[in-house]
Design an enzyme around this catalytic site. Structure first.
Site, PDB file in Angstrom:
ATOM      1  N   SER A  20     -18.127  25.610   4.625  1.00  0.00           N
ATOM      2  CA  SER A  20     -18.846  26.572   5.346  1.00  0.00           C
ATOM      3  C   SER A  20     -19.203  25.816   6.612  1.00  0.00           C
ATOM      4  O   SER A  20     -19.575  24.555   6.770  1.00  0.00           O
ATOM      5  CB  SER A  20     -20.253  26.846   4.744  1.00  0.00           C
ATOM      6  OG  SER A  20     -21.430  27.152   5.381  1.00  0.00           O
ATOM      7  N   TYR A  53     -28.533  23.617   0.810  1.00  0.00           N
ATOM      8  CA  TYR A  53     -27.010  24.307   0.626  1.00  0.00           C
ATOM      9  C   TYR A  53     -25.794  23.618   1.455  1.00  0.00           C
ATOM     10  O   TYR A  53     -24.846  23.364   0.855  1.00  0.00           O
ATOM     11  CB  TYR A  53     -27.215  25.684   1.315  1.00  0.00           C
ATOM     12  CG  TYR A  53     -26.071  26.377   1.406  1.00  0.00           C
ATOM     13  CD1 TYR A  53     -25.233  27.052   0.282  1.00  0.00           C
ATOM     14  CD2 TYR A  53     -25.365  26.576   2.716  1.00  0.00           C
ATOM     15  CE1 TYR A  53     -24.136  27.834   0.655  1.00  0.00           C
ATOM     16  CE2 TYR A  53     -24.221  27.218   2.956  1.00  0.00           C
ATOM     17  CZ  TYR A  53     -23.540  27.930   1.628  1.00  0.00           C
ATOM     18  OH  TYR A  53     -22.428  28.635   2.180  1.00  0.00           O
ATOM     19  N   GLN A  55     -24.676  29.526  -4.917  1.00  0.00           N
ATOM     20  CA  GLN A  55     -25.982  29.967  -4.558  1.00  0.00           C
ATOM     21  C   GLN A  55     -25.969  30.001  -3.203  1.00  0.00           C
ATOM     22  O   GLN A  55     -25.956  28.948  -2.565  1.00  0.00           O
ATOM     23  CB  GLN A  55     -27.239  29.242  -5.230  1.00  0.00           C
ATOM     24  CG  GLN A  55     -28.649  29.611  -4.904  1.00  0.00           C
ATOM     25  CD  GLN A  55     -28.877  30.032  -3.452  1.00  0.00           C
ATOM     26  OE1 GLN A  55     -28.551  31.071  -2.981  1.00  0.00           O
ATOM     27  NE2 GLN A  55     -29.505  28.940  -2.658  1.00  0.00           N
ATOM     28  N   GLU A  78     -22.005  25.965   8.122  1.00  0.00           N
ATOM     29  CA  GLU A  78     -23.278  25.241   7.741  1.00  0.00           C
ATOM     30  C   GLU A  78     -23.326  24.033   7.859  1.00  0.00           C
ATOM     31  O   GLU A  78     -24.273  23.245   8.119  1.00  0.00           O
ATOM     32  CB  GLU A  78     -24.153  26.143   6.739  1.00  0.00           C
ATOM     33  CG  GLU A  78     -24.741  27.011   6.826  1.00  0.00           C
ATOM     34  CD  GLU A  78     -25.820  27.276   7.627  1.00  0.00           C
ATOM     35  OE1 GLU A  78     -26.953  26.530   7.359  1.00  0.00           O
ATOM     36  OE2 GLU A  78     -25.610  27.798   8.633  1.00  0.00           O
TER      37      GLU A  78
END
Ligand code: NAP
Ligand code: F7E
Length: 333
Positions: free
Chosen positions: A128, A156, A86, A130
């Site tokens: 990632s 996430y 996701q 992130e």
């Protein structure tokens, strides 16, 4: 004995999965793509591979450990690329448990499967940028590298950090060839339509065609190091060809604001000043934001001899041209 290498790709119908499947097929691999079941068909990015004898698809879900075991036993893959997730940061604030179960729990299920069923399988984890979140632990000239402190600021990113460390633990504890690619934002004409770049290029194409007047966005001041997905899947493959597994940052080394991306797209579209078309909507702001990302991919450039070929302005133009052409094709029919 088949001469072909076999690779499994989770999330094969996503942006990266489809580019990676194209790349591996072109290299003579047998590719087994895994996709989750959806009530509507969403395989457009891989439909062109449907009749290729070296391409197969199976259903699977990140949350289904037994399905992973069966696939590993059946195909005994040389390489396993875990790209399913996701992957929308804003959405992860609304469904944190599901996001985490899939990314953190799902990655662990695959690593356990490989450890127990096919320990020779080389594993790629889609980590990632992130994960750096708002740590600010970077050299202002060069950006974040593999050793920078990570301070995730979304569900996430926390889930990705769990998966990232678990990949390292399985490499160090069990000797698996398990690698994480810490990829900075990468986009393409196949980018999901709710990520900011594609949202902008699709809207600009529709505005240019007279089908839409306004585009609604959130924070325009965020900076991202945007590269081209086609370049980035090559780095994934190169990582799994190394004799020793390791982690690599993949980035262009240039950062731009959402505003700058808008400027390039609207000027290329011949629409002029983007501010005439963009409305602000506070609902598109996130509870937490990553304000600034710049990546230092020195290690990938040196060890993998990888380098990005497409910069942000070229990427933005490529995405607009593709959206405008497909809109034009649709309108002609
Ligand atoms: P994407 O286009 O959103 O593709 C994600 C894929 O995962 C889709 O095929 C999706 O299926 C599938 N998926 C979602 N939930 C699943 C579940 N529970 N079980 C099985 N499959 C599931 O993402 P992407 O841009 O290609 O990115 C690939 C990977 O790299 C992701 O893990 C992402 O988090 C990570 N990543 C991306 C970037 C980037 O800038 N693109 C940067 C760093 C890391 P549906 O189509 O059915 O939703
Ligand atoms: O947002 C701002 C938003 O959703 C970029 C994923 O692939 O890359 C991606 O995550 C920026 C953010 O990507 C809108 O607030 C403004 O600052 O395109 P995005 P992302 O969050 O950087 C990383 C590396 C991943 O790993 C993820 O999987 O743009 N922004 N207005 C907006 N963003 C969206 N989506 N929509 C807007 O309307």
């Amino acid at each position: 004995m088949s001469m072909h290498k076999t690779a499994i790709i989770t999330g094969v119908n996503g942006q990266d999965g489809s580019y990676l499947a194209d790349l591996l097929i072109s290299k003579g691999y047998r590719v087994v793509g895994l996709k989750r079941r959806t009530s509507s068909i969403n395989t457009t990015r891989v439909d062109h591979l449907y009749d290729n004898p070296n391409f197969k698809m199976h259903h699977y879900d990140l949350t289904d450990g037994a399905a992973v075991m069966h696939i590993l036993e059946k195909y005994k893959p040389d390489e396993f690329y875990n790209l399913a997730a996701q992957s929308h940061v804003a959405v992860s604030f609304e469904i944190p448990e599901y996001t985490s179960d899939g990314i953190a729990g799902g990655t662990l299920k695959i690593l356990e499967g490989i450890r127990t069923v096919t320990p020779y399988t080389r594993y790629y984890q889609a980590s990632s940028s992130e994960m750096f979140g708002d740590s600010k632990d970077y050299d202002p000239e060069r950006g974040y590298n593999e050793g920078s402190r990570m301070m995730p600021v979304s569900p996430y990113a926390v889930a990705k950090l769990h998966a990232h460390h678990m990949t390292r633990v399985y490499r160090e504890a069990y000797g698996l060839h398990a690698t994480s690619g810490i990829l900075f934002n990468h986009e393409s004409p196949r980018r999901g339509e709710t990520f900011v770049t594609r949202k902008i290029t699709m809207a600009a194409a529709r505005i240019r065609a007279g089908l839409q007047e306004k585009l609604t966005l959130g924070n325009l001041d965020a900076h991202r190091d945007w590269g081209f997905a086609g370049d980035y899947v090559e780095a994934m493959w190169l990582m799994l060809q190394q004799p020793v597994a390791d982690d690599y940052v993949v980035a262009t080394g240039k950062t731009h604001s959402v505003r700058e991306f808008l400027e390039v797209v609207f000027s290329h579209a011949g629409l002029g000043d983007y501010t005439q078309y963009v409305d602000f909507d506070a609902r598109l702001l996130r509870p937490n934001e990553v304000p600034y990302l710049l990546g230092d991919s020195y290690k990938a450039r040196r060890v993998l001899e990888w380098e990005p070929k497409v910069d942000m302005p070229a990427l933005a133009r490529m995405m607009f041209d593709s959206d405008y052409e497909s809109l034009y094709e649709k309108l002609r029919k």
